[in-house]
Design a protein around this motif. Sequence first.
Motif, short mmCIF file in Angstrom:
data_model
loop_
_atom_site.label_atom_id
_atom_site.label_comp_id
_atom_site.label_asym_id
_atom_site.label_seq_id
_atom_site.Cartn_x
_atom_site.Cartn_y
_atom_site.Cartn_z
N SER A 274 28.73 33.01 9.16
CA SER A 274 28.79 32.49 7.80
C SER A 274 27.39 32.45 7.21
O SER A 274 26.41 32.14 7.90
CB SER A 274 29.40 31.08 7.80
N LYS A 275 27.31 32.74 5.91
CA LYS A 275 26.03 32.69 5.21
C LYS A 275 25.69 31.29 4.75
O LYS A 275 24.57 31.02 4.35
CB LYS A 275 26.06 33.64 4.01
N LYS A 276 26.66 30.38 4.80
CA LYS A 276 26.43 29.02 4.33
C LYS A 276 25.91 28.14 5.46
O LYS A 276 25.88 28.54 6.62
CB LYS A 276 27.73 28.45 3.75
N ASP A 277 25.50 26.92 5.09
CA ASP A 277 25.01 25.98 6.09
C ASP A 277 26.14 25.58 7.03
O ASP A 277 27.31 25.60 6.69
CB ASP A 277 24.44 24.73 5.40
N GLY A 278 25.74 25.16 8.25
CA GLY A 278 26.73 24.72 9.21
C GLY A 278 27.10 25.83 10.17
O GLY A 278 26.46 26.89 10.25
N CYS B 103 30.58 27.93 11.76
CA CYS B 103 32.01 28.18 11.58
C CYS B 103 32.62 28.79 12.84
O CYS B 103 31.99 29.59 13.53
CB CYS B 103 32.25 29.12 10.40
N ARG C 121 34.44 24.40 9.82
CA ARG C 121 32.99 24.39 9.60
C ARG C 121 32.44 23.06 10.08
O ARG C 121 32.81 21.99 9.58
CB ARG C 121 32.65 24.59 8.13
N ALA D 55 29.04 20.53 10.80
CA ALA D 55 27.88 20.21 9.97
C ALA D 55 26.63 20.96 10.41
O ALA D 55 25.77 21.28 9.60
CB ALA D 55 27.64 18.71 9.98
N SER D 56 26.50 21.24 11.71
CA SER D 56 25.32 21.91 12.23
C SER D 56 25.72 22.86 13.35
O SER D 56 26.85 22.80 13.86
CB SER D 56 24.32 20.89 12.77
N GLU D 57 24.79 23.71 13.74
CA GLU D 57 25.09 24.67 14.82
C GLU D 57 25.32 23.94 16.14
O GLU D 57 26.21 24.31 16.91
CB GLU D 57 23.96 25.68 14.97
#
Length: 678
Positions: free
Chosen positions: A94-98, A100, A137, A139-141
Amino acid sequence: HSSLSSKLCKTQNVQKKNYRQEKKRVAKELFSALKDPSVVIMSNWLKIRGSLKSWTKLWCILKPGILLIYKTPGSDHWVGTILLNACKLIERPSKKDGFCFKLYHPLDKSIWAMKGPKGESVGSITQPLPSNYLIFRAASESDGRCWMDALELALSCSSLSKMTAKSGRDGDLSSSSESSHILQLLQSSALTDQDLLQLNESMLENHMENDANSDRSEREAHEDSDNATNENGGRLTEESDMDQSDDVCLQATAFVEEAHEEIGEVGEASQVETVSEENKGLIWTLLKQLRPGMDLSKVVLPTFILEPRSFLDKLSDYYYHADLLSQAVMEESPYCRMKQVLRWYLSGFYKKPKGLKKPYNPILGEMFRCCWLHPQTDSCTFYIAEQVSHHPPVSAFYISNRKDGFCISGSILAKSKFYGNSLSAILDGKARLLFLTRDEEYIITMPYAHCKGILYGTMTLELGGKITIECEKTQCYTELEFKLKPFLGSSCNVNQISGKIRIGEDVLATVDGHWDSKVHLTEKRTGQQEVLWNPGPDIRRQRLKRQVVQVDQQEAFESERLWQHVTRAIMDKDQMRATQEKFVLEEAQRQEVRERAERLWNPRLFTFNSDTNEWHYRYPDAKPWDPERCLLQFEKDGIIQTKENSQHQRRSFYSQNWAAQQKVSRTGFLVFCKGGFM
């Protein structure tokens, strides 16, 4: 030798005894894990992507073999249960934060249990969720990696419950009658001690002996699935990777649940109003300009009689019980379908404002859109309306739920007549309802609204006139009369209706009651009576939740945003400011008319057919829903569309070719255009 054989026999007996004890221990632990709420691998908030491509934050509880999803951390608002023994797990870039990841069924079958942990049959209402996969998704990796590890563990635990019979080994785990007994229990009811003990030892023994092979084959299948996905450029992109730049055009409109809804009281109480002395003066000033029989469409009305919403919005009141149409499509006989259509028709009237209120006259080019989620069928009913003419004032609308098999279209010409001490608002138009799989069209008309007591007496609003619901294909007809209260009538004469249902010339049933309360239907042949409609507390609780577009995300000419300053002034009871804000809108419209001069107005979403003298939606789709081909229905920029499987999809939803093909094939689509209403 006999001594050695005896020792070997004893050793084997001890091994068998230990094996049986170990087997019982494993079974006991499995039962405990499935039943004990304290046995939780992991729980936390996750964002889940819905079928309409918007994200919803939900509370997820991971247990061995299942993933429970709730709206809140408590157990009171269950949304659904994912059966992990039918799932594969992959990371989703994903290109967004977090971070997926995706749970999916490798054969595109359902991953959901039919019932909840407490036997719930209907989950809490959220944005609709896909049936064969879910995208999460974190919140973080780091949180996402933790969830991936935990899900791998839960998937391994789920193999203990995967007891597929030979005949169902290659079948659908979520539907095969031969598949996991634990799965069957989850699909039928809440788990009980007796249910859990039905997992017999022979099945468990057979599974334990093959567990290593099962785990190995599952991992290999999982890796193959990942490789196939990446090599193909992606199942992810087909189904869900809509946030990638090349698929931005497929992003659906983001709807949110409506925060507040006003419903008036049953009976005459909510239909009468005592006018203040100040407002009586305004009415007298207005009436001096009028003559009996005069059309009021060009008269500027005082704001104190306005309901703070547009007429386009008010027309949507008829779809809070659109699930009744979903049920009507499934009825086998024409008579039963007509009864259900009539039940739905009556459901649109009991929502009424307090007192005598008239919605805003829509501005030319004004648009309103909303939708209702159907939790029972995992579908959505979309509503689109546009003001296509100002003089005369015509509102066109289109409603569609292809998955449940119906669509509605049409237009309303609103007329108002003044008669001295009363006036009538006439809704001139026809509603056309089409059942897609049956190719049945129902043509529906509307009653008029009658207001009396303008000069003397108490101002009262009623519905009057005769309406019809006609299906030419089945020759089934409904005739219904809305009766005005007689001059010397009592409260029991308020809101009365009576009518009949017939096939050809044969009357099958009669109908009588009150349109805002109880309506009875009596079978003509047997004399048996039933309650056709009664909008009591139970029915009101079953109203579908309307989803709307937030004001800050609406276009400039969408109803709520367009009228927001007038609405705010009315809600603040500041009639002077409301009148000023209303004047600004009306003057802007008059200026636009002057600038346009002789040029005809070209509506954005509807087109006029001069042969039928009706307005039709520009982007209709009356093809029956194909579950193998169709993934979901969505709306974008007023265009209701269907996302299809990539192997069937040959063009962009927004391409001109798509729109052109719909226009070419519209000859068979005229039937689903509902005449103006609601």
